[in-house]
Write an enzyme that holds these catalytic residues in place. Structure first.
Site, short mmCIF file in Angstrom:
data_model
loop_
_atom_site.label_atom_id
_atom_site.label_comp_id
_atom_site.label_asym_id
_atom_site.label_seq_id
_atom_site.Cartn_x
_atom_site.Cartn_y
_atom_site.Cartn_z
CG HIS A 95 -5.62 -2.74 0.86
ND1 HIS A 95 -5.04 -2.37 -0.32
CD2 HIS A 95 -5.01 -2.01 1.82
CE1 HIS A 95 -4.14 -1.43 -0.09
NE2 HIS A 95 -4.09 -1.19 1.21
CG ASP A 146 -6.94 -3.23 -3.08
OD1 ASP A 146 -7.47 -2.54 -2.18
OD2 ASP A 146 -5.77 -3.64 -3.04
CB SER A 196 -0.94 -0.08 1.21
OG SER A 196 -2.07 0.71 1.02
N1 LIG Z 1 -8.39 3.98 6.65
C1 LIG Z 1 -8.06 3.19 5.52
C2 LIG Z 1 -6.99 2.23 5.95
C3 LIG Z 1 -5.90 2.10 4.96
O1 LIG Z 1 -5.89 2.80 3.98
C4 LIG Z 1 -4.86 1.08 5.17
C5 LIG Z 1 -4.91 0.24 6.28
C6 LIG Z 1 -3.94 -0.74 6.46
C7 LIG Z 1 -2.91 -0.88 5.55
C8 LIG Z 1 -2.84 -0.03 4.45
C9 LIG Z 1 -3.82 0.95 4.26
N2 LIG Z 1 -3.80 1.80 3.17
C10 LIG Z 1 -2.73 2.34 2.55
O2 LIG Z 1 -1.59 2.40 2.95
C11 LIG Z 1 -9.27 2.42 5.02
O3 LIG Z 1 -10.35 2.56 5.60
O4 LIG Z 1 -9.17 1.68 4.07
#
Ligand SMILES: N[C@@H](CC(=O)c1ccccc1NC=O)C(=O)O
Length: 300
Positions: free
Chosen positions: A276, A244, A157
């Site tokens: 994800h 995703d 991510s």
């Molecule tokens: N608050 C985000 C959380 C999120 O983006 C995320 C959570 C865990 C690991 C990676 C993530 N996203 C990007 O780095 C969501 O609700 O999807």
């Protein structure tokens, strides 16, 4: 636009809305995140408490610039090193929820490094990326000192976005260093920040400290890659999860296309069934599809 059909960019850029799990819960998106944190933190505790894995706590700079290096009594002196960079939109998570992949990889002979970094808003994203370059330099110094001959990096991510910097970091890289890099694995990343930088959900009160201009200069999709030749022996895997958002999958697809067009040995894969979060959770299971994929990288 990465998904021209979508009218809701906040949703496209919030991975938790796209899980197909926890549909019996009032808020599946909250449930999937809570589950992710609980499970991955348990994975971290199990390593030392139940799996006989040892850890060295190291530091590559001030604040949260910490690295844990994991191994067991069978780890060879010249074991290949696997480095993981966690996600969380540069503003959340840390190494306590980022060690799921350690057990299976240590059992296959890797030494595994899991790094922490200073989060926004303690640093701007621009500063974080400079600090990440510092980490790249540090980890190669560490590899040289400990006679490591082979390093693989994976980022998830926002961590995949940070990792892309390795291809663009003239100060940190050299032909000697890139020759040691067996593979780069980009899991479910974002590589173009232009759509997300002014979303209140992703960047509330601009805690990333971005402007339209810096959102462009910090986007790997918009970089010019001048050092392709030094990466001729490294394989690049760009991976997205089936569950995703279309935007996330398209970002990965187009990043892989760009890398290929530029001359890197890059491939693109959409992992079926995963979202994800469980694509990371299942790295803790020796026989899961994602674990098999990660360890087969050495055979490719
Ligand atoms: N608050 C985000 C959380 C999120 O983006 C995320 C959570 C865990 C690991 C990676 C993530 N996203 C990007 O780095 C969501 O609700 O999807």
């Amino acid at each position: 636009m990465y998904n021209p059909k979508s009218k809701d960019l906040d949703r496209e850029y919030f991975p938790s809305y796209h899980t197909t799990r926890f549909q019996d819960q009032p808020e599946p998106n909250m449930a999937v995140q809570e589950h992710f944190i609980r499970l991955t933190q348990q994975h971290e505790r199990d390593l030392t408490e139940k799996q006989g894995i040892s850890v060295d706590h190291l530091r590559y700079g001030g604040g949260r610039r910490l690295v844990d290096v994991f191994y067991n009594e069978s780890t060879p002196d010249h074991a290949p090193l696997f480095v993981f960079v966690h996600g969380g939109y540069w503003q959340m998570l840390d190494k306590s929820s980022s060690c799921s992949l350690v057990g299976p990889l240590v059992r296959r002979g890797y030494r595994v490094a899991v790094m922490d970094y200073n989060l926004c808003p303690d640093v701007t994203l621009e500063k974080l990326m400079k600090e990440f370059s510092g980490f790249i330099s540090w980890i190669f110094d560490y590899a040289e000192l400990t006679n490591v001959l082979e390093v693989t990096f994976a980022g998830h991510s926002a961590g995949a976005h940070l990792l892309a910097q390795i291809l663009h970091s003239q100060e940190a890289m050299s032909p000697q260093r890139s020759k040691k890099v067996w593979a780069l694995v980009f899991l479910c990343g974002v590589y173009d920040l232009r759509e997300l930088y002014n979303l209140e959900s992703v960047n509330p009160k601009n805690i990333l400290g971005l402007s339209q201009q810096s959102a462009e200069t910090l986007s790997p999709m918009l970089w010019e890659y001048t050092d392709v030749a030094i990466w001729s022996s490294t394989k690049l895997y760009v991976v997205a999860a089936e569950h995703d958002s279309t935007t996330f999958i398209e970002q990965s697809r187009r990043f892989a296309e760009l890398l290929k067009k530029t001359g890197f040995r890059a491939s693109f894969k959409v992992f079926s069934k995963y979202d994800h979060f469980d694509i990371i959770e299942e790295t803790a299971i020796d026989e899961s599809e994602v674990s098999k994929f990660l360890r087969n990288i050495r055979m490719d």
